[in-house]
Design a protein around this motif. Sequence first.
Motif, short mmCIF file in Angstrom:
data_model
loop_
_atom_site.label_atom_id
_atom_site.label_comp_id
_atom_site.label_asym_id
_atom_site.label_seq_id
_atom_site.Cartn_x
_atom_site.Cartn_y
_atom_site.Cartn_z
N SER A 60 25.59 -35.87 20.46
CA SER A 60 25.36 -35.27 21.79
C SER A 60 25.41 -36.30 22.91
O SER A 60 25.54 -35.93 24.08
N PRO A 97 28.09 -28.32 23.98
CA PRO A 97 27.50 -27.13 24.60
C PRO A 97 26.22 -26.69 23.87
O PRO A 97 26.05 -26.99 22.69
N ASP A 98 25.37 -26.02 24.59
CA ASP A 98 24.09 -25.60 24.02
C ASP A 98 24.25 -24.78 22.75
O ASP A 98 23.50 -24.97 21.79
N ASN A 99 25.22 -23.86 22.72
CA ASN A 99 25.39 -23.02 21.53
C ASN A 99 25.81 -23.86 20.31
O ASN A 99 25.36 -23.61 19.20
N GLN A 130 25.15 -27.16 19.98
CA GLN A 130 24.00 -28.00 19.66
C GLN A 130 22.97 -27.20 18.86
O GLN A 130 22.36 -27.73 17.92
N PHE A 131 22.78 -25.94 19.21
CA PHE A 131 21.85 -25.07 18.47
C PHE A 131 22.28 -24.95 17.01
O PHE A 131 21.46 -25.08 16.10
#
Length: 158
Positions: free
Chosen positions: A39, A45-47, A49-50
């Motif tokens: 990261s 992107p958040d999705n 990374q999730f």
Amino acid sequence: MNRHIKSIFLGFVLIFLLIQIIQPARNIDYGQVPSTDISKVYKVPDNVQFVLRQSCYDCHSNSTHYPFYSYIQPLGYYIEKHIKNGKEELNFNEWGSYSQRKQANKLESVANQIQQKKMPLTSYTYLHPKAVLSESQIKEMIRWIELMKAEHNKANKN
């Protein structure tokens, strides 16, 4: 004969209790995100990374969230060996220390593994059902990996 069986059973119980004293080292970083983390190297992107945190990081980073059963030996040793092997293959926290070529190869490997539904492992998702990737998560991951591969190719041409 009955007394012999009781003695053997008691011996097994004592051995089981004794191995509980010796716990393997834990793979915990206490919330620190190193500068070499994927990261920090790429815009994740958040999705994505999730998905990485929920489905990959327990075995492929320096930060494992341990379930209660990991403290019961010999299961804990098995889990630690599994984590060690996973980190040797790919460690998202060490991504920045990989060469450009190795990063590109790892991206390709990650894409192949999730497309073929080899990752996360079935043995892991059996006990961690939230780690199972949905079709949309797989597509999001592949799309992001393709973007990162294109950036690699662009950077290597310059």
